[in-house]
Design a protein around this motif. Structure first.
Motif, PDB file in Angstrom:
ATOM      1  N   LEU A 105     -18.411 -18.702  61.847  1.00 11.67           N
ATOM      2  CA  LEU A 105     -18.171 -17.267  62.041  1.00 11.67           C
ATOM      3  C   LEU A 105     -19.474 -16.486  61.925  1.00 11.67           C
ATOM      4  N   PRO A 106     -19.653 -15.477  62.758  1.00 14.14           N
ATOM      5  CA  PRO A 106     -20.833 -14.622  62.615  1.00 14.14           C
ATOM      6  C   PRO A 106     -20.680 -13.706  61.396  1.00 14.14           C
ATOM      7  N   GLU A 107     -21.787 -13.171  60.959  1.00 14.74           N
ATOM      8  CA  GLU A 107     -21.742 -12.230  59.831  1.00 14.74           C
ATOM      9  C   GLU A 107     -21.023 -10.944  60.259  1.00 14.74           C
ATOM     10  N   GLY A 108     -20.268 -10.415  59.362  1.00 15.06           N
ATOM     11  CA  GLY A 108     -19.543  -9.169  59.655  1.00 15.06           C
ATOM     12  C   GLY A 108     -18.118  -9.378  60.062  1.00 15.06           C
ATOM     13  N   ALA A 109     -17.724 -10.605  60.339  1.00 11.69           N
ATOM     14  CA  ALA A 109     -16.332 -10.875  60.689  1.00 11.69           C
ATOM     15  C   ALA A 109     -15.491 -10.878  59.415  1.00 11.69           C
ATOM     16  N   ALA A 110     -14.390 -10.133  59.421  1.00 11.18           N
ATOM     17  CA  ALA A 110     -13.546  -9.987  58.233  1.00 11.18           C
ATOM     18  C   ALA A 110     -12.112 -10.317  58.582  1.00 11.18           C
ATOM     19  N   SER A 111     -11.327 -10.541  57.537  1.00 12.40           N
ATOM     20  CA  SER A 111      -9.935 -10.917  57.757  1.00 12.40           C
ATOM     21  C   SER A 111      -9.087  -9.739  58.243  1.00 12.40           C
ATOM     22  N   SER A 112      -9.574  -8.523  58.052  1.00  9.55           N
ATOM     23  CA  SER A 112      -8.824  -7.351  58.507  1.00  9.55           C
ATOM     24  C   SER A 112      -9.787  -6.305  59.045  1.00  9.55           C
ATOM     25  N   ALA A 113      -9.263  -5.405  59.858  1.00 10.79           N
ATOM     26  CA  ALA A 113     -10.077  -4.334  60.424  1.00 10.79           C
ATOM     27  C   ALA A 113     -10.393  -3.295  59.348  1.00 10.79           C
ATOM     28  N   PRO A 114     -11.531  -2.621  59.444  1.00  8.52           N
ATOM     29  CA  PRO A 114     -11.862  -1.573  58.457  1.00  8.52           C
ATOM     30  C   PRO A 114     -10.847  -0.436  58.515  1.00  8.52           C
ATOM     31  N   GLU A 115     -10.572   0.141  57.348  1.00  6.56           N
ATOM     32  CA  GLU A 115      -9.586   1.221  57.260  1.00  6.56           C
ATOM     33  C   GLU A 115     -10.287   2.573  57.095  1.00  6.56           C
ATOM     34  N   SER A 116      -9.665   3.593  57.679  1.00  5.65           N
ATOM     35  CA  SER A 116     -10.203   4.959  57.600  1.00  5.65           C
ATOM     36  C   SER A 116      -9.047   5.932  57.380  1.00  5.65           C
ATOM     37  N   ARG A 117      -9.163   6.779  56.349  1.00  4.32           N
ATOM     38  CA  ARG A 117      -8.113   7.754  56.080  1.00  4.32           C
ATOM     39  C   ARG A 117      -8.078   8.860  57.132  1.00  4.32           C
ATOM     40  N   LEU A 118      -9.241   9.165  57.682  1.00 10.25           N
ATOM     41  CA  LEU A 118      -9.277  10.214  58.699  1.00 10.25           C
ATOM     42  C   LEU A 118      -8.609   9.755  59.990  1.00 10.25           C
ATOM     43  N   ARG A 119      -8.824   8.473  60.340  1.00  2.00           N
ATOM     44  CA  ARG A 119      -8.205   7.908  61.549  1.00  2.00           C
ATOM     45  C   ARG A 119      -7.076   6.967  61.121  1.00  2.00           C
ATOM     46  N   PHE A 120      -6.084   7.559  60.482  1.00  2.00           N
ATOM     47  CA  PHE A 120      -5.018   6.775  59.871  1.00  2.00           C
ATOM     48  C   PHE A 120      -4.213   6.000  60.901  1.00  2.00           C
ATOM     49  N   TYR A 121      -3.999   6.603  62.091  1.00  2.00           N
ATOM     50  CA  TYR A 121      -3.182   5.898  63.072  1.00  2.00           C
ATOM     51  C   TYR A 121      -3.912   4.684  63.635  1.00  2.00           C
ATOM     52  N   GLN A 122      -5.195   4.814  63.857  1.00  4.97           N
ATOM     53  CA  GLN A 122      -5.957   3.655  64.353  1.00  4.97           C
ATOM     54  C   GLN A 122      -5.927   2.522  63.334  1.00  4.97           C
ATOM     55  N   THR A 123      -6.050   2.879  62.050  1.00  2.00           N
ATOM     56  CA  THR A 123      -5.968   1.860  60.997  1.00  2.00           C
ATOM     57  C   THR A 123      -4.606   1.183  61.003  1.00  2.00           C
ATOM     58  N   TYR A 124      -3.546   2.001  61.111  1.00  9.09           N
ATOM     59  CA  TYR A 124      -2.192   1.452  61.152  1.00  9.09           C
ATOM     60  C   TYR A 124      -2.009   0.554  62.379  1.00  9.09           C
ATOM     61  N   GLN A 125      -2.545   0.965  63.520  1.00  7.36           N
ATOM     62  CA  GLN A 125      -2.368   0.223  64.768  1.00  7.36           C
ATOM     63  C   GLN A 125      -3.046  -1.155  64.684  1.00  7.36           C
ATOM     64  N   ARG A 126      -4.287  -1.177  64.174  1.00  4.46           N
ATOM     65  CA  ARG A 126      -5.013  -2.447  64.077  1.00  4.46           C
ATOM     66  C   ARG A 126      -4.343  -3.385  63.071  1.00  4.46           C
ATOM     67  N   ARG A 127      -3.951  -2.828  61.906  1.00  4.95           N
ATOM     68  CA  ARG A 127      -3.329  -3.668  60.883  1.00  4.95           C
ATOM     69  C   ARG A 127      -2.020  -4.257  61.401  1.00  4.95           C
ATOM     70  N   THR A 128      -1.202  -3.475  62.089  1.00  2.98           N
ATOM     71  CA  THR A 128       0.066  -3.959  62.630  1.00  2.98           C
ATOM     72  C   THR A 128      -0.163  -5.048  63.677  1.00  2.98           C
ATOM     73  N   PHE A 129      -1.165  -4.848  64.533  1.00  3.31           N
ATOM     74  CA  PHE A 129      -1.438  -5.827  65.580  1.00  3.31           C
ATOM     75  C   PHE A 129      -1.883  -7.162  64.992  1.00  3.31           C
ATOM     76  N   ILE A 130      -2.823  -7.102  64.007  1.00  5.56           N
ATOM     77  CA  ILE A 130      -3.342  -8.346  63.436  1.00  5.56           C
ATOM     78  C   ILE A 130      -2.250  -9.090  62.670  1.00  5.56           C
ATOM     79  N   GLU A 131      -1.451  -8.365  61.900  1.00 11.37           N
ATOM     80  CA  GLU A 131      -0.373  -9.024  61.154  1.00 11.37           C
ATOM     81  C   GLU A 131       0.640  -9.650  62.098  1.00 11.37           C
ATOM     82  N   SER A 132       0.999  -8.980  63.171  1.00 15.91           N
ATOM     83  CA  SER A 132       1.956  -9.535  64.129  1.00 15.91           C
ATOM     84  C   SER A 132       1.354 -10.730  64.867  1.00 15.91           C
ATOM     85  N   LEU A 133       0.053 -10.629  65.185  1.00 16.67           N
ATOM     86  CA  LEU A 133      -0.617 -11.747  65.874  1.00 16.67           C
ATOM     87  C   LEU A 133      -0.601 -13.003  65.012  1.00 16.67           C
ATOM     88  N   ARG A 134      -0.844 -12.843  63.727  1.00 14.30           N
ATOM     89  CA  ARG A 134      -0.858 -13.992  62.832  1.00 14.30           C
ATOM     90  C   ARG A 134       0.531 -14.620  62.708  1.00 14.30           C
TER      91      ARG A 134
END
Length: 466
Positions: A86-115
């Motif tokens: 794995l390259p450096e910077g790869a993480a098990s989850s996408a970074p979260e942001s309170r200001l962009r709450f929907y984007q955080t929710y969208q990425r987390r939902t996609f990754i969990e469903s993909l797994r």
């Protein structure tokens, strides 16, 4: 129970503030419910379907790469970003942001469903644009190349990106804010007649004439205004009837009194019994004074037109009149700008208080004036060194027919202070009786330095805020 009491203590007191708070709460709850329904029943199923489709593509790709001969593996590597680690910077989850709450929710939902849709050995990692080197976001999937485990970089599907719903949410919030602003304007429009009604009620309580309230508002408020107009009309008629009745009584009593004075003057009584004639003349003067006090109390003075005058000059003139009768007032007149007041009513008010000081105080007569810059009010204190209030309730002494008791006190109707308070309230002011430091009593009068309105009525005191 404690929390309920605490909420009752901090909740707004005015109807306007309560309605606005209720509207804000309703709009906020409706927006939250709308967002919750949108995410749960629309967005989440769409993201999960996209993740399942993407997972099937990955499984198919893994099956093909696993079956690729070793000789052809280099050709596959040339078209894919395949790495052993794995390259450096790869993480098990996408970074979260309170200001962009929907984007955080969208990425987390996609990754969990993909797994959930991928085999357990196919790990998923997220690499953000800030660590990828080329500014692109990637998904790293652990697949197999010729049966050897490798990490393959795949572009982030559109379902894991912010697809414009954030803009829609911001637009929805903007519409909610617009609804709140519109409700604010409407509520202010509805509250304006209530404010006029409150001002008119204060003016009536001060003895003024509020005029006719408009009745072109909402039906419920128009009904209240109509009822208030009928009430003020009835009060005006009752006041006129009372004044006419008192004027008639005064006329009917003073006519025989005048004839009685004339008959006594023409009779032989003064020459034969001077003490009896003097006593009778004194009784007639007392009756005349009592009649005048009743007339003064009945005549509120509301119809007198306010004019701009010098209050200190009026006080100085009255003090000079009392000095001519042997009653010296010490004057301490501070700076008071000329302001609008009813001259006859003001003179009557000051004369009554000064007369009370002379009758009940006798000594230590003093008048002080100044301007309270904080409240923009003229302050008048008329004091004496008499027996003081004698433990009596100051508020009770201001009621009609209430007099200071005690041996040797002058007799009267008990209307003097009631007349003073009525005139003070008519000017938007107050009267307060206090014990004077060092002995005696003092009457404190405060009058607002505001101008009369176009109809000649004095502007009432400002309303209290929520």
């Amino acid at each position: 129970m404690t929390s309920v009491r605490r909420f009752a203590h901090i909740k707004p007191r005015s109807l306007f503030a309560r309605n606005i708070l209720l509207l804000v709460a309703l709009v906020a709850v409706s927006q939250v419910c709308a967002i919750a329904v949108l995410l749960h029943f629309i967005q989440t199923p769409r993201i999960e379907r996209a993740a399942a489709t993407f997972a099937s593509y990955i499984v198919t790709l893994d099956t093909l790469l696993r079956a690729t001969p070793t000789a052809a593996a280099s050709t596959a590597v040339a078209h894919l970003d395949v790495r052993a680690a794995l390259p450096e910077g790869a993480a098990s989850s996408a970074p979260e942001s309170r200001l962009r709450f929907y984007q955080t929710y969208q990425r987390r939902t996609f990754i969990e469903s993909l797994r959930r849709h991928l085999p357990a050995e196919m790990l998923v990692r997220w690499q953000g644009a800030d660590t990828s080197g080329d500014g692109q976001q990637r998904l790293w999937i652990r697949a197999h190349l010729s049966s050897e485990p490798r990490w393959i970089a795949l572009p982030v599907p559109e379902a894991a990106h912010d697809d414009g719903l954030t803009t829609a949410l911001l637009l929805s919030l903007g519409l909610g804010a617009l609804a709140i602003a519109t409700a604010y304007v409407i509520q202010r429009h509805l509250n304006r007649p209530l404010a006029h009604l409150a001002d008119a009620a204060r003016l009536v309580s001060a003895g003024g004439e509020p005029g006719v309230l408009p009745t072109d508002g909402p039906t419920e408020i128009a009904q209240v205004s109509n009822a208030f107009n009928r009430m003020t009309a009835a009060l005006k008629e009752a006041d006129a009837t009372r004044a006419l009745m008192l004027a008639g009584i005064s006329h009917d009593i003073r006519t025989p009194m005048t004839k009685l004075r004339l008959a006594m003057a023409m009779s032989s009584v003064p020459s034969t019994d001077a003490s009896f004639a003097q006593s009778a003349e004194g009784y007639l003067d007392t009756i005349d004074t009592i009649l005048q006090q009743f007339m003064d109390y009945a005549g509120s003075g509301a119809k007198e037109t306010p004019v701009v005058g010098d209050l200190n000059a009026l006080i100085a003139n009255l003090a000079a009149d009392f000095a001519g009768l042997g009653h010296e007032f010490t004057l301490d007149l501070g700076r008071i700008e000329p302001f609008a007041f009813r001259p006859i009513g003001m003179m009557r008010m000051l004369m009554n208080v000064m007369q009370n000081a002379v009758l009940y105080g006798v000594t230590g007569l003093e008048v002080r004036t100044w301007t309270d810059e904080r409240t923009k009010r003229a302050c008048i204190v008329i004091a004496d060194r008499g027996k003081g209030l004698g433990g009596q309730d100051p508020e009770a002494l201001k009621q009609p027919f209430k007099r200071g008791g005690g041996e040797g006190q002058p007799k009267g109707t008990g209307l003097g202070l009631a007349i003073v308070e009525r005139i003070a309230r008519l000017h938007g002011g107050t009267l307060e009786l206090r014990a004077r430091e060092g002995g005696g009593a003092q009457a404190c009068i405060e009058l607002p330095l505001n101008a009369p309105d176009a109809s000649g009525r004095l502007i009432p005191e400002p309303r209290a805020t929520a």
